[in-house]
Design a protein around this motif. Structure first.
Motif, short mmCIF file in Angstrom:
data_model
loop_
_atom_site.label_atom_id
_atom_site.label_comp_id
_atom_site.label_asym_id
_atom_site.label_seq_id
_atom_site.Cartn_x
_atom_site.Cartn_y
_atom_site.Cartn_z
N LEU A 47 0.86 -1.25 -0.05
CA LEU A 47 0.25 -0.05 -0.02
C LEU A 47 0.87 1.13 0.04
CD1 LEU A 47 -2.79 1.60 0.54
CD2 LEU A 47 -2.15 1.30 2.97
N VAL A 48 1.75 1.36 0.74
CA VAL A 48 2.71 2.48 0.99
C VAL A 48 3.46 2.78 -0.39
CG1 VAL A 48 4.69 3.36 2.17
CG2 VAL A 48 2.85 2.37 3.46
N HIS A 49 4.00 1.50 -0.78
CA HIS A 49 4.72 1.64 -2.09
C HIS A 49 3.85 1.86 -3.34
CE1 HIS A 49 8.06 -0.12 -0.17
NE2 HIS A 49 8.99 0.03 -1.26
N GLY A 50 2.63 1.52 -3.25
CA GLY A 50 1.68 1.92 -4.23
C GLY A 50 1.43 3.61 -4.45
N TRP A 51 1.24 4.15 -3.00
CA TRP A 51 1.18 5.46 -3.01
C TRP A 51 2.17 6.12 -3.40
CZ3 TRP A 51 -3.24 7.18 0.28
CH2 TRP A 51 -3.25 8.84 0.46
N VAL A 52 3.40 5.85 -2.93
CA VAL A 52 4.62 6.85 -3.29
C VAL A 52 4.74 6.51 -4.69
CG1 VAL A 52 7.16 6.90 -3.23
CG2 VAL A 52 5.71 6.75 -1.06
N LEU A 53 4.67 5.30 -5.39
CA LEU A 53 5.11 5.27 -6.86
C LEU A 53 3.91 5.79 -7.75
CD1 LEU A 53 6.41 1.56 -6.89
CD2 LEU A 53 7.57 3.67 -7.34
N ASP A 95 -8.23 4.71 1.10
CA ASP A 95 -7.40 6.00 1.16
C ASP A 95 -6.55 6.39 0.01
OD1 ASP A 95 -7.08 8.45 2.78
OD2 ASP A 95 -5.19 7.50 3.22
N LEU A 96 -6.03 5.14 -0.45
CA LEU A 96 -5.15 5.25 -1.61
C LEU A 96 -5.70 6.11 -2.83
CD1 LEU A 96 -2.33 5.13 -3.51
CD2 LEU A 96 -2.87 2.70 -3.73
N VAL A 97 -6.85 5.21 -3.17
CA VAL A 97 -7.73 5.67 -4.42
C VAL A 97 -8.42 6.97 -4.11
CG1 VAL A 97 -9.78 4.94 -5.69
CG2 VAL A 97 -8.33 3.34 -5.16
N GLN A 98 -8.83 7.24 -2.80
CA GLN A 98 -9.69 8.42 -2.61
C GLN A 98 -8.56 9.63 -2.73
OE1 GLN A 98 -12.12 7.98 0.76
NE2 GLN A 98 -14.05 7.57 -0.66
N GLY A 100 -5.09 9.44 -2.33
CA GLY A 100 -3.62 9.39 -2.86
C GLY A 100 -3.62 9.72 -4.26
N LEU A 101 -4.69 9.06 -5.09
CA LEU A 101 -4.53 9.23 -6.73
C LEU A 101 -5.39 10.66 -7.14
CD1 LEU A 101 -5.57 5.69 -7.61
CD2 LEU A 101 -3.23 6.49 -7.22
N THR A 102 -5.88 11.08 -6.21
CA THR A 102 -6.50 12.41 -6.65
C THR A 102 -5.83 13.63 -5.95
OG1 THR A 102 -7.94 12.47 -4.51
CG2 THR A 102 -9.18 11.56 -6.55
N GLY A 103 -5.05 13.32 -5.13
CA GLY A 103 -4.09 14.48 -4.30
C GLY A 103 -5.17 15.16 -3.62
N LEU A 104 -6.10 14.64 -3.09
CA LEU A 104 -7.09 15.44 -2.29
C LEU A 104 -6.62 15.74 -0.99
CD1 LEU A 104 -10.05 16.07 -1.80
CD2 LEU A 104 -10.64 13.91 -0.77
N GLU A 105 -6.54 16.99 -0.60
CA GLU A 105 -6.18 17.51 0.78
C GLU A 105 -7.18 18.53 1.16
OE1 GLU A 105 -2.00 19.04 1.32
OE2 GLU A 105 -1.61 18.05 -0.84
N PRO A 106 -8.08 18.46 2.09
CA PRO A 106 -9.07 19.43 2.67
C PRO A 106 -8.46 20.22 3.37
CG PRO A 106 -9.42 16.89 3.55
CD PRO A 106 -8.26 17.06 2.63
N ARG A 107 -8.46 21.41 2.94
CA ARG A 107 -7.73 22.55 3.89
C ARG A 107 -8.81 23.63 3.96
NH1 ARG A 107 -1.64 23.64 1.39
NH2 ARG A 107 -0.89 21.37 1.76
N ALA A 108 -8.46 24.55 5.05
CA ALA A 108 -9.47 25.45 5.34
C ALA A 108 -10.06 26.31 4.31
CB ALA A 108 -8.89 26.12 6.61
N ASP A 114 -4.38 17.29 -6.64
CA ASP A 114 -3.16 16.93 -7.48
C ASP A 114 -3.41 15.74 -8.23
OD1 ASP A 114 -1.05 17.19 -8.76
OD2 ASP A 114 0.20 17.45 -7.33
N PRO A 115 -4.27 15.56 -9.04
CA PRO A 115 -4.63 14.04 -9.58
C PRO A 115 -3.48 13.35 -10.14
CG PRO A 115 -6.32 15.58 -10.31
CD PRO A 115 -5.33 16.37 -9.70
N ALA A 116 -3.23 11.99 -9.86
CA ALA A 116 -2.11 11.14 -10.44
C ALA A 116 -2.84 9.89 -11.00
CB ALA A 116 -0.95 11.07 -9.24
N PRO A 117 -3.95 9.97 -11.70
CA PRO A 117 -4.53 8.64 -11.92
C PRO A 117 -3.71 7.49 -12.50
CG PRO A 117 -4.92 10.57 -13.78
CD PRO A 117 -3.91 10.98 -12.71
N LEU A 118 -4.02 6.41 -12.15
CA LEU A 118 -3.40 5.04 -12.65
C LEU A 118 -4.15 4.63 -14.05
CD1 LEU A 118 -2.55 3.06 -9.48
CD2 LEU A 118 -1.07 4.89 -10.68
N PRO A 119 -3.34 4.37 -15.18
CA PRO A 119 -4.20 3.95 -16.24
C PRO A 119 -4.79 2.76 -15.87
CG PRO A 119 -1.80 4.08 -16.59
CD PRO A 119 -2.04 4.52 -15.00
N GLU A 120 -4.58 2.06 -14.98
CA GLU A 120 -5.42 0.70 -14.77
C GLU A 120 -6.82 0.74 -14.21
OE1 GLU A 120 -1.22 -0.08 -14.93
OE2 GLU A 120 -2.52 1.36 -14.03
#
Length: 181
Positions: A47-53, A95-98, A100-108, A114-120
């Protein structure tokens, strides 16, 4: 692990505050260094490696994501699934899909993406609650991100992407074209 906890830009900002420079070359070399030295003895490792990669070497991320998903479905550790100890891996995969791949960061001040979609994953969707906006729907597909903000009396929803900001009124939708990966 820091690449799992913080998006690359945030990690670079944190390092700068500590008096160090973390450029893309250094980050890529760090990922490469640990990728070949990790034993992957935990279901969370994939999971951690998938997120970083997903941010660094997207083509390799999917196999690690699949490994995390298989940990419960295929009981890859032989009998531990019945004990329920892979719940963290399953929640982390979601969490990775929601996030990690969307770069979703809820801020005030805004919902950062910052999307980083996987082709698969050709396309997928989910809903989030941001401040008092309940059920904000997001659909990520190749080259675009659609956001639907449900009708409400709340103020407009502000979205920040690396290259622009958009504001979406309640009851409206917005389809954003994404830069090529």
């Amino acid at each position: 692990m820091l690449g799992y906890l913080f998006p690359p830009a945030e990690l670079a900002r944190l390092f700068r505050r500590l008096g160090h420079d973390l450029d893309d070359e250094t980050w890529h070399a760090t990922v490469e260094h640990y990728l070949h030295r990790t034993s992957h003895g935990s279901t969370l490792s994939g999971l951690v490696h998938g997120w970083v990669l997903a941010r660094v070497r997207r083509a390799e991320a999917w196999s690690f994501c699949q490994e995390a998903l298989r940990s419960d479905v295929a009981d890859i550790q032989g009998g531990t699934t019945a004990e329920g100890i892979h719940l963290g891996a399953m929640a982390g995969t979601l969490d990775l899909v929601q996030r990690g791949l969307t770069g979703l960061e809820p801020r005030a001040e805004a919902l950062w993406l910052d999307p980083a979609p996987l082709p698969e994953l050709s396309s997928y969707s989910f809903t989030v609650r941001y401040h008092e906006h309940w059920g904000v729907a997001m659909r990520l597909s190749p080259g675009r991100l659609r956001i639907d903000v449900p009708e409400s009396e709340e103020p407009p929803l502000r979205i920040l992407l690396p290259d622009r900001a958009v504001t979406i009124e309640p009851g409206e939708s917005c389809t954003l074209e994404l830069p090529p990966s």
